[in-house]
Design a protein around this motif. Structure first.
Motif, PDB file in Angstrom:
ATOM      1  N   PRO A 299       3.996  -3.744   3.805  1.00  0.00           N
ATOM      2  CA  PRO A 299       2.619  -4.219   3.974  1.00  0.00           C
ATOM      3  C   PRO A 299       2.399  -4.876   5.332  1.00  0.00           C
ATOM      4  O   PRO A 299       3.307  -5.472   5.913  1.00  0.00           O
ATOM      5  N   CYS A 365       7.849   2.990  -5.332  1.00  0.00           N
ATOM      6  CA  CYS A 365       6.923   1.988  -5.865  1.00  0.00           C
ATOM      7  C   CYS A 365       6.021   1.443  -4.768  1.00  0.00           C
ATOM      8  O   CYS A 365       4.807   1.250  -4.973  1.00  0.00           O
ATOM      9  N   LEU A 366       6.588   1.208  -3.572  1.00  0.00           N
ATOM     10  CA  LEU A 366       5.778   0.741  -2.456  1.00  0.00           C
ATOM     11  C   LEU A 366       4.761   1.793  -2.027  1.00  0.00           C
ATOM     12  O   LEU A 366       3.617   1.468  -1.685  1.00  0.00           O
ATOM     13  N   LYS A 367       5.177   3.065  -2.028  1.00  0.00           N
ATOM     14  CA  LYS A 367       4.237   4.130  -1.674  1.00  0.00           C
ATOM     15  C   LYS A 367       3.104   4.214  -2.696  1.00  0.00           C
ATOM     16  O   LYS A 367       1.951   4.485  -2.349  1.00  0.00           O
ATOM     17  N   PHE A 368       3.425   3.982  -3.965  1.00  0.00           N
ATOM     18  CA  PHE A 368       2.393   3.978  -5.009  1.00  0.00           C
ATOM     19  C   PHE A 368       1.410   2.830  -4.771  1.00  0.00           C
ATOM     20  O   PHE A 368       0.192   3.012  -4.878  1.00  0.00           O
ATOM     21  N   MET A 369       1.936   1.639  -4.433  1.00  0.00           N
ATOM     22  CA  MET A 369       1.068   0.499  -4.130  1.00  0.00           C
ATOM     23  C   MET A 369       0.183   0.786  -2.919  1.00  0.00           C
ATOM     24  O   MET A 369      -0.973   0.368  -2.864  1.00  0.00           O
ATOM     25  N   GLU A 370       0.755   1.530  -1.949  1.00  0.00           N
ATOM     26  CA  GLU A 370      -0.008   1.883  -0.756  1.00  0.00           C
ATOM     27  C   GLU A 370      -1.166   2.809  -1.105  1.00  0.00           C
ATOM     28  O   GLU A 370      -2.301   2.611  -0.646  1.00  0.00           O
ATOM     29  N   LYS A 371      -0.905   3.804  -1.939  1.00  0.00           N
ATOM     30  CA  LYS A 371      -1.962   4.737  -2.329  1.00  0.00           C
ATOM     31  C   LYS A 371      -3.040   4.041  -3.157  1.00  0.00           C
ATOM     32  O   LYS A 371      -4.229   4.370  -3.055  1.00  0.00           O
ATOM     33  N   LYS A 372      -2.621   3.083  -3.982  1.00  0.00           N
ATOM     34  CA  LYS A 372      -3.575   2.344  -4.804  1.00  0.00           C
ATOM     35  C   LYS A 372      -4.281   1.241  -4.013  1.00  0.00           C
ATOM     36  O   LYS A 372      -5.188   0.590  -4.536  1.00  0.00           O
ATOM     37  N   ARG A 373      -3.840   1.060  -2.751  1.00  0.00           N
ATOM     38  CA  ARG A 373      -4.407   0.042  -1.856  1.00  0.00           C
ATOM     39  C   ARG A 373      -4.255  -1.372  -2.426  1.00  0.00           C
ATOM     40  O   ARG A 373      -5.125  -2.228  -2.262  1.00  0.00           O
ATOM     41  N   TRP A 374      -3.147  -1.612  -3.128  1.00  0.00           N
ATOM     42  CA  TRP A 374      -2.870  -2.960  -3.607  1.00  0.00           C
ATOM     43  C   TRP A 374      -2.419  -3.860  -2.453  1.00  0.00           C
ATOM     44  O   TRP A 374      -2.624  -5.068  -2.501  1.00  0.00           O
ATOM     45  N   PHE A 375      -1.784  -3.256  -1.457  1.00  0.00           N
ATOM     46  CA  PHE A 375      -1.428  -3.951  -0.228  1.00  0.00           C
ATOM     47  C   PHE A 375      -1.944  -3.146   0.951  1.00  0.00           C
ATOM     48  O   PHE A 375      -2.131  -1.928   0.860  1.00  0.00           O
TER      49      PHE A 375
END
Length: 389
Positions: A299, A365-375
């Motif tokens: 992030p 998991c980080l790539k998933f968070m990136e796609k979901k724009r959580w970070f």
């Protein structure tokens, strides 16, 4: 970043704005002398911990190993670090090397590969060393010089005092039938590894193309000297009882040779050496987090710098979670790594496999968070595109 990378990640990257960090041209760069001692503490910190080589293999193989092993392990790793560090003079360090060849997924795995805290410091000491990192890498570098000189000086004094007691025949003692190869090799790996750790500071080095190779060369000499001289003195000046040679035995050697005052000095040097390794590794870890964030692997908030140009979030993260070194083995030569792992205990094997599995799952998991724009993730557009064909 290239269009292919943006499409493959299905995420729109943003450049890191100038308003979030101070201008890099105003940040003091690290010169060669502080860099040498930064490398010294990344790899060594002094002879504390090499006593087990005498316990495992005796004086002759112990002394021989610190001439031979650096040639087949430390020098090649230092040369690789010098070449790759000048090719990619940025703070993501060896993460970028692997990412440019194998892609960001495997680069991330290498970043996670340094798994367990080296030391646990009391809160006050941790805060003091954390603040030193916050104020700047140049301060850490000069502190490393002072700590390094203080840590090595008692062994030089001990060497002078011990001259009348030296019996060279003791250096030739060897019994190949009583060698603990597991302890012997693990101790050598532990004390002669991690030369690539300095690559995570390459972006902060003044003229890295010239400074980094020279600093690595001088650091190799300093590290080998820092191991060989105390072993030469300790095994030559007093009768060798291999069972007594374990962590901390150099303080007893100092007492026998010089008295209580020299033992106290060696013990103080050991404590300050731990401080030096703590503060230098915190710098290395925090700048690595900054470099990975500049590559869009973490992030964006990890890329924020303080007014002193230091990675504020990375420093706080390292201080709160614990510093992360490298597991026992890193890059080449693979065969030697398998030998050491084969001789390791079952507990070490299970911990290594568990750390590996966590790494394999964390990056997706980080790539998933990136796609979901959580970070929010971003890429420093001033960095070269390592994925371009």
């Amino acid at each position: 970043m290239s269009a292919e990378m943006e499409e493959s990640n299905d995420v729109e990257y943003e450049a890191i704005g100038d308003d979030s960090t101070p201008k890099l041209d105003k940040i003091h760069k690290v010169s060669i002398i502080p860099l040498i001692f930064l490398i010294f503490y990344e790899v060594s910190g002094g002879p504390f911990g090499v006593e087990d080589t005498v316990r495992a293999a005796g004086p002759f193989l112990s002394l021989l190993s610190f001439f031979v092993f650096p040639l087949i392990w430390s020098v090649p790793e230092a040369l690789i670090t010098a070449e790759m560090g000048t090719m990619f003079p940025e703070n993501a360090g060896y993460v970028v090397w692997v990412s440019s060849a194998l892609g960001p997924y495997w680069g991330f795995q290498l970043a996670l590969g340094g798994g367990f805290p080296r030391i646990i410091a009391v809160l006050v000491l941790t805060l003091a060393l954390t603040y030193m990192n916050y104020r700047g890498l140049t301060i850490v570098g000069w502190a490393a010089i002072l700590l390094g000189v203080f840590s090595l000086l008692p062994f030089m004094v001990m060497g002078i005092i011990s001259i009348p007691r030296i019996k060279p025949a003791r250096w030739l003692m060897v019994d190949l039938n009583k060698v603990n190869w597991g302890l012997y090799l693990n101790t050598l790996f532990w004390n002669l590894n991690y030369w690539d750790s300095v690559s995570t500071l390459a972006g902060e080095v003044d003229e890295p193309g010239k400074t980094l190779p020279k600093a690595l060369l001088y650091a190799v000499v300093l590290v080998v000297f820092g191991y060989f001289l105390p072993l030469l003195v300790g095994t030559g000046a007093i009768p060798v009882n291999r069972e007594l040679w374990s962590d901390g035995y150099f303080s007893e050697v100092a007492r026998v040779i010089g008295g209580v005052w020299l033992r106290t000095w060696v013990q103080a040097a050991s404590a300050l050496s731990n401080m030096g390794m703590f503060v230098v590794e915190m710098s290395s870890d925090s700048f690595q987090l900054l470099g990975m964030a500049e590559r869009g692997m973490l992030p964006e908030f990890f890329a924020n710098r303080s007014r002193y140009g230091t990675p504020l979030i990375g420093i706080l993260f390292s201080a709160s979670v614990g510093t992360t070194g490298a597991i026992l083995m890193c890059v080449p030569p693979t065969l030697l790594i398998f030998v050491v792992l084969a001789l390791a205990t079952f507990k070490v094997f299970i911990i290594s496999i568990t750390a590996l599995m966590i790494g394999l799952l964390l990056q997706p998991c980080l790539k998933f968070m990136e796609k979901k724009r959580w970070f929010r993730f971003s890429v420093n557009l001033d960095l070269p595109d390592i994925y371009a064909a």
